[in-house]
Design an enzyme around this catalytic site. Structure first.
Site, short mmCIF file in Angstrom:
data_model
loop_
_atom_site.label_atom_id
_atom_site.label_comp_id
_atom_site.label_asym_id
_atom_site.label_seq_id
_atom_site.Cartn_x
_atom_site.Cartn_y
_atom_site.Cartn_z
N PHE A 112 0.80 -1.43 -0.05
CA PHE A 112 0.11 0.05 -0.06
C PHE A 112 0.71 1.18 -0.01
O PHE A 112 0.29 2.29 -0.20
CB PHE A 112 -0.87 0.02 1.17
CG PHE A 112 -0.31 0.39 2.50
CD1 PHE A 112 -0.16 1.82 2.88
CD2 PHE A 112 0.15 -0.46 3.39
CE1 PHE A 112 0.54 2.20 4.14
CE2 PHE A 112 0.69 -0.04 4.63
CZ PHE A 112 1.12 1.34 4.73
N SER A 121 5.07 -6.86 3.32
CA SER A 121 5.76 -7.34 4.77
C SER A 121 6.47 -8.57 4.79
O SER A 121 6.29 -9.45 3.90
CB SER A 121 4.63 -7.59 5.80
OG SER A 121 3.75 -8.52 5.43
N GLU A 156 9.20 -4.53 13.11
CA GLU A 156 8.80 -3.04 12.16
C GLU A 156 7.56 -2.53 12.57
O GLU A 156 6.66 -3.26 12.81
CB GLU A 156 8.72 -3.87 10.67
CG GLU A 156 8.63 -2.69 9.70
CD GLU A 156 8.19 -3.00 8.23
OE1 GLU A 156 7.68 -4.09 8.10
OE2 GLU A 156 8.77 -2.37 7.43
N CYS A 186 9.66 1.88 3.45
CA CYS A 186 10.42 0.85 3.97
C CYS A 186 11.91 1.11 4.00
O CYS A 186 12.49 0.55 4.45
CB CYS A 186 10.28 -0.33 2.76
SG CYS A 186 11.14 0.49 1.11
N GLU A 237 -4.92 -3.81 -1.98
CA GLU A 237 -6.43 -3.39 -1.99
C GLU A 237 -6.65 -1.94 -1.10
O GLU A 237 -7.93 -1.56 -1.23
CB GLU A 237 -7.31 -4.72 -1.43
CG GLU A 237 -6.91 -4.95 -0.09
CD GLU A 237 -5.63 -5.79 0.24
OE1 GLU A 237 -4.55 -5.59 -0.62
OE2 GLU A 237 -5.42 -6.87 1.04
P1 NAD Z 1 1.39 -6.63 3.05
O1 NAD Z 1 2.49 -7.79 3.21
O2 NAD Z 1 0.20 -6.56 3.78
O3 NAD Z 1 0.85 -6.60 1.45
C1 NAD Z 1 1.49 -6.61 0.35
C2 NAD Z 1 0.67 -7.19 -0.68
O4 NAD Z 1 0.40 -8.68 -0.26
C3 NAD Z 1 -0.61 -6.78 -1.08
O5 NAD Z 1 -0.79 -6.67 -2.42
C4 NAD Z 1 -1.50 -7.35 -0.30
O6 NAD Z 1 -2.90 -7.69 -0.86
C5 NAD Z 1 -0.89 -9.00 -0.32
N1 NAD Z 1 -1.19 -9.70 0.67
C6 NAD Z 1 -1.47 -9.39 2.16
N2 NAD Z 1 -1.87 -10.54 2.77
C7 NAD Z 1 -1.42 -11.61 2.07
C8 NAD Z 1 -1.71 -12.96 2.28
N3 NAD Z 1 -1.99 -13.41 3.47
N4 NAD Z 1 -1.54 -14.03 1.32
C9 NAD Z 1 -1.07 -13.39 0.09
N5 NAD Z 1 -0.88 -11.96 -0.27
C10 NAD Z 1 -1.06 -11.10 0.81
O7 NAD Z 1 2.26 -5.01 2.88
P2 NAD Z 1 1.69 -3.68 2.96
O8 NAD Z 1 1.19 -3.35 4.57
O9 NAD Z 1 0.83 -3.57 1.96
O10 NAD Z 1 2.87 -2.86 3.07
C11 NAD Z 1 3.91 -2.54 4.20
C12 NAD Z 1 5.16 -3.57 4.00
O11 NAD Z 1 5.74 -3.58 2.69
C13 NAD Z 1 5.85 -3.23 4.96
O12 NAD Z 1 6.39 -4.26 5.59
C14 NAD Z 1 7.22 -2.54 4.20
O13 NAD Z 1 8.37 -2.61 4.91
C15 NAD Z 1 7.15 -3.42 2.99
N6 NAD Z 1 7.80 -2.72 1.98
C16 NAD Z 1 9.04 -3.01 1.60
C17 NAD Z 1 9.55 -2.45 0.51
C18 NAD Z 1 10.86 -3.08 0.19
O14 NAD Z 1 11.24 -2.37 -0.87
N7 NAD Z 1 11.53 -3.90 0.88
C19 NAD Z 1 8.93 -1.64 -0.05
C20 NAD Z 1 7.60 -1.01 0.35
C21 NAD Z 1 7.21 -1.77 1.45
#
Ligand code: NAD
Length: 500
Positions: free
Chosen positions: A153, A230, A385, A285, A180
């Site tokens: 997101f 994440s 985090e 991130c 989403e």
């Molecule tokens: P998230 O892991 O909740 O979601 C990421 C994606 O995975 C979304 O498209 C979501 O719909 C999907 N998803 C969520 N739950 C799922 C499941 N159980 N099974 C399969 N898919 C699933 O992450 P978020 O809250 O949207 O974003 C924040 C996280 O992203 C933080 O941990 C941040 O550090 C990380 N991030 C990392 C980087 C990097 O470059 N390393 C960059 C941006 C964000």
């Protein structure tokens, strides 16, 4: 009851999917707390339709010339640049970050598009004439097919752009599954692609949750997955995708440390700790979440940071504030629970962001900038985090103690050192076990022509995003050994080929 809210639908075969979704999610304006739309959630049938359309499109897109592909990329670049403010406004409306920050993320995404415009140069292979008598060898790189991008997101425009410009330029078709929580940016981008002349099906948007993600991870026609999110989900995506024979790069969470040596410019360090700690409400991130202060400067640094925090204005991102709300109420409450946990675990709560006055609606998902001092490594606010506007100060007595702490942390995304000692900085860049390092730069996000990615629990897989690693990820190498008929080289020889 029929909902009057608009439904954000998938983008499949060059148009909005008109089917009624079996399930939807709610999209919020985080600054007002209002639900502004529903977003369709794909089921297995929609995943199949999306991938089938992308596969069909790939078969002709991969045959289009480099000139044609580059022309489309250039047209897309121009459109994106012309519409950057509209895209930024969409990001602010669903994510909450302030407008200037949204514009910044569009700009950083645009840089990857510009990098991908150079695809003819990037795809050039090698050629060796006469490796054996009359034999030439050359290498080529070819697209993979349908590639999947699953994004978080916090950067609904930039993170997808780390991947799809290069993937498309290289001749793949892309199915993107955005978060989403802020799905509109992806549809807006899809419309720009259509205007740029990209054939239908080359860029597909599939909205949804785990069902859509699992559909992509297990679909035999999806050849690679680029995931950002994440760490627990990144690990799951990596394990599931590779078990299904896919190439996977899965970028995970972070806990970025900023090491401040006693000889550092403390005004610069305090400015940058605040910028990098609270920009985008800490939902980056590459945010700094821990300042490691090498004594005897901690008191002075903490005072400088707290004073600067008192000048920050939190509120609606459309009103020129410094910091916006958090993305959802659930996430705000989770971050606030870390503030309570830190205080309970014995850290000193220097600035408490709970209950602050904001320039925005009462129902917004607010949490003000928060500062903890005397944080120790056993506390949950240090280990986990938080992904919100909470900055921790850890006090150490030497460079070595600070370095050991950073290297012991399970995350290894970004880090920074603040010092005026070039030798110390050079030692740090060499010794620190983190993928992206800043020297007097707090958020060292690499330019598009370098690659972005962390180490340890911040990345699963071998490939970082964009730059040459991105080009290699979205292509497969092939080496051709060729000999054109020469009568002097006829005859039988069953030996293993060697050079003659
Ligand atoms: P998230 O892991 O909740 O979601 C990421 C994606 O995975 C979304 O498209 C979501 O719909 C999907 N998803 C969520 N739950 C799922 C499941 N159980 N099974 C399969 N898919 C699933 O992450 P978020 O809250 O949207 O974003 C924040 C996280 O992203 C933080 O941990 C941040 O550090 C990380 N991030 C990392 C980087 C990097 O470059 N390393 C960059 C941006 C964000």
């Amino acid at each position: 009851m029929t909902s009057l809210l608009p439904t954000i639908s998938h983008w499949i075969n060059g148009t909005e999917w008109s089917g009624a979704p079996a399930r939807v999610g709610e999209v919020y304006d985080p600054a007002t707390g209002a639900i502004t739309a529903n977003v369709a959630f794909a089921d297995a049938e929609v995943v199949d339709a999306a991938v089938a359309g992308a596969k069909k499109a790939y078969l002709s897109w991969r045959e289009s010339s480099l000139t044609k592909r580059t022309q489309v990329l250039f047209a897309f670049r121009e459109l994106l640049n012309a519409h950057r403010e509209e895209l930024a406004a969409l990001v602010t409306a669903e994510h909450g970050k302030v407008l200037a920050d949204s514009l910044g993320e569009v700009t950083r995404g645009l840089e990857v598009v510009e990098f991908a415009c150079g695809i003819p140069q990037l795809l050039k292979g090698g050629f060796s004439e006469g490796v054996s008598t009359g034999v030439d060898v050359y290498s080529i790189r070819q697209p993979l097919g349908v590639v999947g991008v699953i994004s978080p997101f916090n950067f609904p425009a930039m993170v997808p752009m780390w991947f799809f410009p290069i993937a498309i330029a290289a001749g793949n078709s892309v199915v993107i599954k955005p978060s989403e929580k802020d799905p509109s940016a992806a549809n807006f981008i899809a419309q720009l692609w259509a205007k740029a002349g990209l054939p239908e099906g080359v860029f597909t948007v599939l909205h949804g949750d785990k069902v859509a993600v699992d559909g992509l991870l297990t679909h035999p026609d999806v050849k690679s997955i680029s995931f950002v999110g994440s760490t627990p989900i990144a690990r799951y995506v990596y394990e599931t995708g590779t078990a299904h024979g896919k190439r996977v790069q899965a970028l995970g969470g972070a806990k970025n440390h900023m090491l401040v040596l006693p000889d550092a410019d403390l005004n610069l360090a305090a400015d940058q700790a605040v910028n990098a700690g609270f920009g985008s409400a800490g939902e980056r991130c590459m945010a700094i979440s821990v300042v490691v202060a090498v004594e005897p400067v901690a008191d002075q640094l903490v005072a400088g940071i707290a004073e600067r925090m008192s000048r920050l204005r939190t509120g609606d991102g459309r009103r020129g504030c410094d910091m916006g709300p958090l993305v959802t109420r659930v996430h705000r409450d989770k971050v606030a629970s870390y503030v309570a946990a830190g205080a309970k675990e014995g850290a000193t709560l220097v600035v408490d962001g709970r209950g602050i006055e904001v320039d925005g609606a009462d129902e917004g998902f607010w949490l003000g900038p928060t500062l903890f001092d005397h944080v120790t490594t056993d506390m949950s606010i240090y280990q986990e985090e938080i992904f919100g506007p909470v900055l921790s100060i850890v006090r150490v007595n030497s460079y070595d103690e600070g370095l050991a702490l950073i290297n012991d942390h399970p995350y290894g995304n970004g880090t920074a050192i603040f010092t005026n000692d070039g030798g110390a900085a050079r030692r740090f860049q060499n010794e620190v076990e983190v993928g992206m390092v800043g020297i007097n730069v707090p958020v060292p996000v690499p330019m598009a022509y370098y690659s972005f990615g962390g180490w340890k629990n911040s990345l699963f897989g071998d490939s970082h995003a964009h730059g040459l690693e991105g080009v290699n990820f979205f292509t497969r190498g092939k080496v051709v050994t060729s000999r054109w008929l020469d009568p002097s080289h006829g005859g039988l020889n069953l030996g293993f080929p060697t050079q003659t």
